[in-house]
Design a protein around this motif. Structure first.
Motif, PDB file in Angstrom:
ATOM      1  N   PRO A 119       7.988 103.165 -39.748  1.00 11.15           N
ATOM      2  CA  PRO A 119       8.130 103.040 -38.293  1.00 11.15           C
ATOM      3  C   PRO A 119       6.874 102.437 -37.680  1.00 11.15           C
ATOM      4  CG  PRO A 119       7.791 105.326 -38.919  1.00 11.15           C
ATOM      5  CD  PRO A 119       7.922 104.537 -40.193  1.00 11.15           C
ATOM      6  N   SER A 120       7.042 101.782 -36.544  1.00  9.80           N
ATOM      7  CA  SER A 120       5.887 101.157 -35.898  1.00  9.80           C
ATOM      8  C   SER A 120       5.042 102.169 -35.139  1.00  9.80           C
ATOM      9  CB  SER A 120       6.341 100.044 -34.952  1.00  9.80           C
ATOM     10  OG  SER A 120       7.088 100.591 -33.884  1.00  9.80           O
ATOM     11  N   LYS A 121       5.647 103.281 -34.708  1.00  6.71           N
ATOM     12  CA  LYS A 121       4.884 104.282 -33.941  1.00  6.71           C
ATOM     13  C   LYS A 121       5.408 105.678 -34.243  1.00  6.71           C
ATOM     14  CE  LYS A 121       7.765 103.318 -29.928  1.00  6.71           C
ATOM     15  NZ  LYS A 121       7.774 102.881 -28.552  1.00  6.71           N
ATOM     16  N   GLY A 122       4.764 106.684 -33.665  1.00  3.61           N
ATOM     17  CA  GLY A 122       5.188 108.064 -33.881  1.00  3.61           C
ATOM     18  C   GLY A 122       4.433 108.751 -35.001  1.00  3.61           C
ATOM     19  N   TYR A 123       3.245 108.288 -35.326  1.00  3.92           N
ATOM     20  CA  TYR A 123       2.447 108.892 -36.395  1.00  3.92           C
ATOM     21  C   TYR A 123       1.655 110.076 -35.859  1.00  3.92           C
ATOM     22  CZ  TYR A 123       3.645 105.043 -39.424  1.00  3.92           C
ATOM     23  OH  TYR A 123       4.339 104.160 -40.188  1.00  3.92           O
ATOM     24  N   VAL A 124       1.451 111.068 -36.716  1.00  5.43           N
ATOM     25  CA  VAL A 124       0.691 112.266 -36.372  1.00  5.43           C
ATOM     26  C   VAL A 124      -0.645 112.182 -37.101  1.00  5.43           C
ATOM     27  CG1 VAL A 124       0.638 114.782 -36.555  1.00  5.43           C
ATOM     28  CG2 VAL A 124       2.791 113.618 -36.064  1.00  5.43           C
ATOM     29  N   TYR A 125      -1.705 112.622 -36.445  1.00  2.00           N
ATOM     30  CA  TYR A 125      -3.037 112.613 -37.056  1.00  2.00           C
ATOM     31  C   TYR A 125      -3.825 113.811 -36.558  1.00  2.00           C
ATOM     32  CZ  TYR A 125      -4.899 110.981 -32.603  1.00  2.00           C
ATOM     33  OH  TYR A 125      -5.254 110.900 -31.287  1.00  2.00           O
ATOM     34  N   GLY A 126      -4.971 114.049 -37.185  1.00  2.82           N
ATOM     35  CA  GLY A 126      -5.894 115.074 -36.728  1.00  2.82           C
ATOM     36  C   GLY A 126      -5.602 116.459 -37.245  1.00  2.82           C
ATOM     37  N   TYR A 127      -6.322 116.878 -38.246  1.00  3.49           N
ATOM     38  CA  TYR A 127      -6.147 118.209 -38.806  1.00  3.49           C
ATOM     39  C   TYR A 127      -7.322 119.064 -38.394  1.00  3.49           C
ATOM     40  CZ  TYR A 127      -5.607 121.909 -42.234  1.00  3.49           C
ATOM     41  OH  TYR A 127      -5.448 123.123 -42.822  1.00  3.49           O
ATOM     42  N   PRO A 128      -7.184 120.283 -37.976  1.00  2.31           N
ATOM     43  CA  PRO A 128      -5.993 121.116 -37.953  1.00  2.31           C
ATOM     44  C   PRO A 128      -5.183 120.993 -36.661  1.00  2.31           C
ATOM     45  CG  PRO A 128      -7.869 122.478 -37.403  1.00  2.31           C
ATOM     46  CD  PRO A 128      -8.392 121.079 -37.662  1.00  2.31           C
ATOM     47  N   ASP A 129      -5.738 120.350 -35.624  1.00  3.57           N
ATOM     48  CA  ASP A 129      -5.008 120.183 -34.359  1.00  3.57           C
ATOM     49  C   ASP A 129      -4.305 118.831 -34.370  1.00  3.57           C
ATOM     50  OD1 ASP A 129      -6.024 122.620 -33.372  1.00  3.57           O
ATOM     51  OD2 ASP A 129      -7.889 121.619 -32.804  1.00  3.57           O
TER      52      ASP A 129
END
Length: 160
Positions: A119-129
């Motif tokens: 997908p071009s967008k909708g990525y999650v990042y940043g651990y633990p938040d």
């Protein structure tokens, strides 16, 4: 690449019909199971890693099924290797950086119920938040170049 146009990539048809041609670099991106400059050779689809050095890599021992992976060594000066691959276990696309500060080297993740193009967008990042990156960040050359084969040359661009 069009079948009627002269391809800059090796093979006849280009990339032996087993991969995509990146015209700007004259490079074949071979489909899983094929290898070589013109994708004419066969490659194993299962890898058995039986030994690794140094010892801290021992957890990577095992049998792996080869899947499509988009791999790039940055053109910048840091020399880090980054990859994008489909993860069967979590049903999504992973953007990784080897030896990164990201949790398990997974810097971005995008869930996708049925496997398709990244997908071009909708990525999650940043651990633990965890945070969602809602802007487009994965681009396919086929969106701007009608002669490019969809899914064979992607770029990732984002602003942290």
């Amino acid at each position: 690449t069009s079948a009627t146009a002269k391809s800059p990539c090796p093979g006849s048809p280009p990339c032996s019909g087993r991969g995509g041609c990146e015209a700007s670099t004259k490079t074949c991106w071979c489909d899983v199971g094929f290898a070589g400059k013109d994708c004419s050779g066969e490659a194993p689809e299962v890898l058995n890693v039986t030994s690794l050095l140094p010892p801290e890599y021992a957890e990577a021992l095992g049998t792996y099924k080869v899947d499509e992976m988009f791999l790039e060594q940055t053109s910048g000066t840091d020399g880090k290797i980054r990859s994008m691959h489909w993860d069967r276990t979590t049903s999504g696309w992973v953007i990784s950086e080897f030896e990164s500060p990201c949790q398990d080297d997974v810097c971005f993740f995008a869930y996708q119920q049925e496997r398709g193009a990244p997908p071009s967008k909708g990525y999650v990042y940043g651990y633990p938040d965890f945070r969602a990156y809602y802007k487009p960040m994965v681009y396919d050359d086929a969106d701007s170049d009608p002669s490019a084969q969809r899914g064979y040359h992607l770029s990732v661009e984002y602003t942290p």
